[in-house]
Design a protein around this motif. Structure first.
Motif, PDB file in Angstrom:
ATOM      1  N   ALA A  34       0.831  -1.201   0.000  1.00 41.36           N
ATOM      2  CA  ALA A  34       0.000   0.000   0.000  1.00 41.36           C
ATOM      3  C   ALA A  34       0.866   1.252   0.000  1.00 41.36           C
ATOM      4  O   ALA A  34       2.049   1.205   0.340  1.00 41.36           O
ATOM      5  CB  ALA A  34      -0.921   0.001   1.212  1.00 41.36           C
ATOM      6  N   TRP A  35       0.229   2.331  -0.389  1.00 36.71           N
ATOM      7  CA  TRP A  35       0.818   3.661  -0.274  1.00 36.71           C
ATOM      8  C   TRP A  35      -0.036   4.504   0.653  1.00 36.71           C
ATOM      9  O   TRP A  35      -1.267   4.490   0.569  1.00 36.71           O
ATOM     10  CB  TRP A  35       0.898   4.325  -1.643  1.00 36.71           C
ATOM     11  CG  TRP A  35       1.931   3.741  -2.544  1.00 36.71           C
ATOM     12  CD1 TRP A  35       1.752   2.768  -3.483  1.00 36.71           C
ATOM     13  CD2 TRP A  35       3.323   4.075  -2.580  1.00 36.71           C
ATOM     14  NE1 TRP A  35       2.942   2.471  -4.099  1.00 36.71           N
ATOM     15  CE2 TRP A  35       3.927   3.281  -3.564  1.00 36.71           C
ATOM     16  CE3 TRP A  35       4.124   4.991  -1.872  1.00 36.71           C
ATOM     17  CZ2 TRP A  35       5.281   3.342  -3.874  1.00 36.71           C
ATOM     18  CZ3 TRP A  35       5.466   5.061  -2.183  1.00 36.71           C
ATOM     19  CH2 TRP A  35       6.038   4.251  -3.173  1.00 36.71           C
ATOM     20  N   PHE A  36       0.640   5.233   1.511  1.00 33.61           N
ATOM     21  CA  PHE A  36       0.018   6.211   2.382  1.00 33.61           C
ATOM     22  C   PHE A  36       0.712   7.550   2.132  1.00 33.61           C
ATOM     23  O   PHE A  36       1.775   7.607   1.518  1.00 33.61           O
ATOM     24  CB  PHE A  36       0.201   5.808   3.854  1.00 33.61           C
ATOM     25  CG  PHE A  36      -0.613   4.636   4.280  1.00 33.61           C
ATOM     26  CD1 PHE A  36      -0.251   3.338   3.938  1.00 33.61           C
ATOM     27  CD2 PHE A  36      -1.769   4.810   5.027  1.00 33.61           C
ATOM     28  CE1 PHE A  36      -1.007   2.244   4.323  1.00 33.61           C
ATOM     29  CE2 PHE A  36      -2.535   3.725   5.427  1.00 33.61           C
ATOM     30  CZ  PHE A  36      -2.157   2.446   5.073  1.00 33.61           C
ATOM     31  N   ARG A  37       0.116   8.599   2.627  1.00 36.68           N
ATOM     32  CA  ARG A  37       0.766   9.905   2.527  1.00 36.68           C
ATOM     33  C   ARG A  37       0.449  10.728   3.760  1.00 36.68           C
ATOM     34  O   ARG A  37      -0.568  10.510   4.420  1.00 36.68           O
ATOM     35  CB  ARG A  37       0.326  10.654   1.264  1.00 36.68           C
ATOM     36  CG  ARG A  37      -1.135  11.050   1.232  1.00 36.68           C
ATOM     37  CD  ARG A  37      -1.482  11.632  -0.133  1.00 36.68           C
ATOM     38  NE  ARG A  37      -2.876  12.068  -0.206  1.00 36.68           N
ATOM     39  CZ  ARG A  37      -3.478  12.491  -1.312  1.00 36.68           C
ATOM     40  NH1 ARG A  37      -2.796  12.547  -2.463  1.00 36.68           N
ATOM     41  NH2 ARG A  37      -4.736  12.875  -1.290  1.00 36.68           N
ATOM     42  N   GLN A  38       1.342  11.655   4.038  1.00 38.08           N
ATOM     43  CA  GLN A  38       1.135  12.553   5.167  1.00 38.08           C
ATOM     44  C   GLN A  38       1.572  13.946   4.760  1.00 38.08           C
ATOM     45  O   GLN A  38       2.735  14.177   4.423  1.00 38.08           O
ATOM     46  CB  GLN A  38       1.916  12.085   6.391  1.00 38.08           C
ATOM     47  CG  GLN A  38       1.614  12.886   7.635  1.00 38.08           C
ATOM     48  CD  GLN A  38       2.125  12.238   8.895  1.00 38.08           C
ATOM     49  OE1 GLN A  38       3.018  11.401   8.864  1.00 38.08           O
ATOM     50  NE2 GLN A  38       1.548  12.605  10.028  1.00 38.08           N
ATOM     51  N   ALA A  39       0.616  14.856   4.794  1.00 39.57           N
ATOM     52  CA  ALA A  39       0.885  16.257   4.505  1.00 39.57           C
ATOM     53  C   ALA A  39       1.229  16.972   5.803  1.00 39.57           C
ATOM     54  O   ALA A  39       0.844  16.522   6.888  1.00 39.57           O
ATOM     55  CB  ALA A  39      -0.333  16.886   3.850  1.00 39.57           C
ATOM     56  N   PRO A  40       1.928  18.097   5.714  1.00 38.53           N
ATOM     57  CA  PRO A  40       2.295  18.840   6.926  1.00 38.53           C
ATOM     58  C   PRO A  40       1.073  19.195   7.758  1.00 38.53           C
ATOM     59  O   PRO A  40       0.084  19.721   7.234  1.00 38.53           O
ATOM     60  CB  PRO A  40       2.979  20.092   6.373  1.00 38.53           C
ATOM     61  CG  PRO A  40       3.497  19.685   5.045  1.00 38.53           C
ATOM     62  CD  PRO A  40       2.482  18.711   4.506  1.00 38.53           C
ATOM     63  N   GLY A  41       1.130  18.892   9.031  1.00 38.94           N
ATOM     64  CA  GLY A  41       0.048  19.234   9.924  1.00 38.94           C
ATOM     65  C   GLY A  41      -1.172  18.336   9.838  1.00 38.94           C
ATOM     66  O   GLY A  41      -2.183  18.587  10.496  1.00 38.94           O
ATOM     67  N   LYS A  42      -1.078  17.290   9.034  1.00 36.72           N
ATOM     68  CA  LYS A  42      -2.218  16.384   8.868  1.00 36.72           C
ATOM     69  C   LYS A  42      -1.829  14.965   9.255  1.00 36.72           C
ATOM     70  O   LYS A  42      -0.652  14.622   9.317  1.00 36.72           O
ATOM     71  CB  LYS A  42      -2.710  16.419   7.423  1.00 36.72           C
ATOM     72  CG  LYS A  42      -3.279  17.757   7.001  1.00 36.72           C
ATOM     73  CD  LYS A  42      -3.911  17.671   5.626  1.00 36.72           C
ATOM     74  CE  LYS A  42      -4.543  18.987   5.229  1.00 36.72           C
ATOM     75  NZ  LYS A  42      -5.202  18.901   3.889  1.00 36.72           N
ATOM     76  N   GLU A  43      -2.844  14.164   9.494  1.00 34.78           N
ATOM     77  CA  GLU A  43      -2.600  12.768   9.818  1.00 34.78           C
ATOM     78  C   GLU A  43      -2.262  11.984   8.542  1.00 34.78           C
ATOM     79  O   GLU A  43      -2.664  12.361   7.437  1.00 34.78           O
ATOM     80  CB  GLU A  43      -3.832  12.169  10.495  1.00 34.78           C
ATOM     81  CG  GLU A  43      -4.095  12.743  11.875  1.00 34.78           C
ATOM     82  CD  GLU A  43      -5.196  11.990  12.599  1.00 34.78           C
ATOM     83  OE1 GLU A  43      -5.418  12.292  13.794  1.00 34.78           O
ATOM     84  OE2 GLU A  43      -5.836  11.105  11.992  1.00 34.78           O
ATOM     85  N   PRO A  87      -2.297  20.410  -6.061  1.00 30.45           N
ATOM     86  CA  PRO A  87      -1.507  20.883  -4.914  1.00 30.45           C
ATOM     87  C   PRO A  87      -1.832  20.122  -3.630  1.00 30.45           C
ATOM     88  O   PRO A  87      -0.937  19.904  -2.801  1.00 30.45           O
ATOM     89  CB  PRO A  87      -1.896  22.350  -4.817  1.00 30.45           C
ATOM     90  CG  PRO A  87      -2.219  22.729  -6.225  1.00 30.45           C
ATOM     91  CD  PRO A  87      -2.896  21.520  -6.804  1.00 30.45           C
ATOM     92  N   GLU A  88      -3.054  19.705  -3.475  1.00 31.73           N
ATOM     93  CA  GLU A  88      -3.432  18.968  -2.266  1.00 31.73           C
ATOM     94  C   GLU A  88      -2.874  17.553  -2.222  1.00 31.73           C
ATOM     95  O   GLU A  88      -3.014  16.866  -1.209  1.00 31.73           O
ATOM     96  CB  GLU A  88      -4.955  18.931  -2.100  1.00 31.73           C
ATOM     97  CG  GLU A  88      -5.718  18.453  -3.310  1.00 31.73           C
ATOM     98  CD  GLU A  88      -6.252  19.619  -4.155  1.00 31.73           C
ATOM     99  OE1 GLU A  88      -5.498  20.595  -4.380  1.00 31.73           O
ATOM    100  OE2 GLU A  88      -7.421  19.539  -4.588  1.00 31.73           O
ATOM    101  N   ASP A  89      -2.224  17.118  -3.284  1.00 31.38           N
ATOM    102  CA  ASP A  89      -1.519  15.830  -3.268  1.00 31.38           C
ATOM    103  C   ASP A  89      -0.128  15.957  -2.654  1.00 31.38           C
ATOM    104  O   ASP A  89       0.554  14.946  -2.451  1.00 31.38           O
ATOM    105  CB  ASP A  89      -1.384  15.263  -4.683  1.00 31.38           C
ATOM    106  CG  ASP A  89      -2.715  14.901  -5.315  1.00 31.38           C
ATOM    107  OD1 ASP A  89      -2.909  15.192  -6.507  1.00 31.38           O
ATOM    108  OD2 ASP A  89      -3.566  14.311  -4.604  1.00 31.38           O
ATOM    109  N   THR A  90       0.280  17.167  -2.359  1.00 26.05           N
ATOM    110  CA  THR A  90       1.597  17.388  -1.748  1.00 26.05           C
ATOM    111  C   THR A  90       1.676  16.703  -0.387  1.00 26.05           C
ATOM    112  O   THR A  90       0.831  16.917   0.471  1.00 26.05           O
ATOM    113  CB  THR A  90       1.871  18.890  -1.583  1.00 26.05           C
ATOM    114  OG1 THR A  90       1.953  19.488  -2.881  1.00 26.05           O
ATOM    115  CG2 THR A  90       3.162  19.132  -0.829  1.00 26.05           C
ATOM    116  N   ALA A  91       2.670  15.852  -0.230  1.00 23.54           N
ATOM    117  CA  ALA A  91       2.822  15.081   1.009  1.00 23.54           C
ATOM    118  C   ALA A  91       4.088  14.238   0.914  1.00 23.54           C
ATOM    119  O   ALA A  91       4.693  14.127  -0.150  1.00 23.54           O
ATOM    120  CB  ALA A  91       1.617  14.167   1.212  1.00 23.54           C
ATOM    121  N   VAL A  92       4.424  13.639   2.037  1.00 21.73           N
ATOM    122  CA  VAL A  92       5.423  12.570   2.031  1.00 21.73           C
ATOM    123  C   VAL A  92       4.664  11.266   1.797  1.00 21.73           C
ATOM    124  O   VAL A  92       3.695  10.978   2.498  1.00 21.73           O
ATOM    125  CB  VAL A  92       6.205  12.515   3.352  1.00 21.73           C
ATOM    126  CG1 VAL A  92       7.169  11.329   3.337  1.00 21.73           C
ATOM    127  CG2 VAL A  92       6.940  13.819   3.586  1.00 21.73           C
TER     128      VAL A  92
END
Length: 120
Positions: A34-43, A87-92
């Protein structure tokens, strides 16, 4: 299993990017990936998953129709092709491995993450 994610970078909105995850070990095909992502300040949030064989997938609603997850068990890799980026796809972005299968919410191993930045 050790997981190494790569392929992140900076892309303009509407562009495409592919991130990959390389796994060590001979039991890669035993794991759903699986892939997960985490944006700044978000879960951290779920993005996509692929079954052990690669024959089944599932996606978060926010990426459905834009992202495609796939795996190559011969190469011990899992990929996430991301199109029409916003832009909302920005994350680690993190890859993860689960012994529980495609629908499992328990992931046994995690990669270190790769940064994806989408500029507007």
């Amino acid at each position: 299993v050790q997981l190494q994610a790569s392929g992140g970078g900076l892309v303009q909105a509407g562009g495409s990017l592919r991130v990959s995850c390389a796994a060590s070990g001979r039991t890669f095909s035993s794991y759903a990936m699986a892939w997960f992502r985490q944006a700044p300040g978000k879960e951290r949030e779920f993005v996509a998953a692929v079954s052990r064989s690669g024959g089944s997938t599932r996606y978060a609603d926010s990426v459905k129709g834009r992202f495609t997850v796939s795996r190559d068990n011969a190469k011990n890799t899992v990929n996430l092709q991301m199109n029409s980026l916003k832009p909302e796809d920005t994350a680690v972005y993190y890859c993860a491995a689960s012994l529980g299968g495609l629908l499992s919410s328990i992931y046994n191993y995690w990669g270190q993450g790769t940064q994806v930045t989408v500029s507007s």
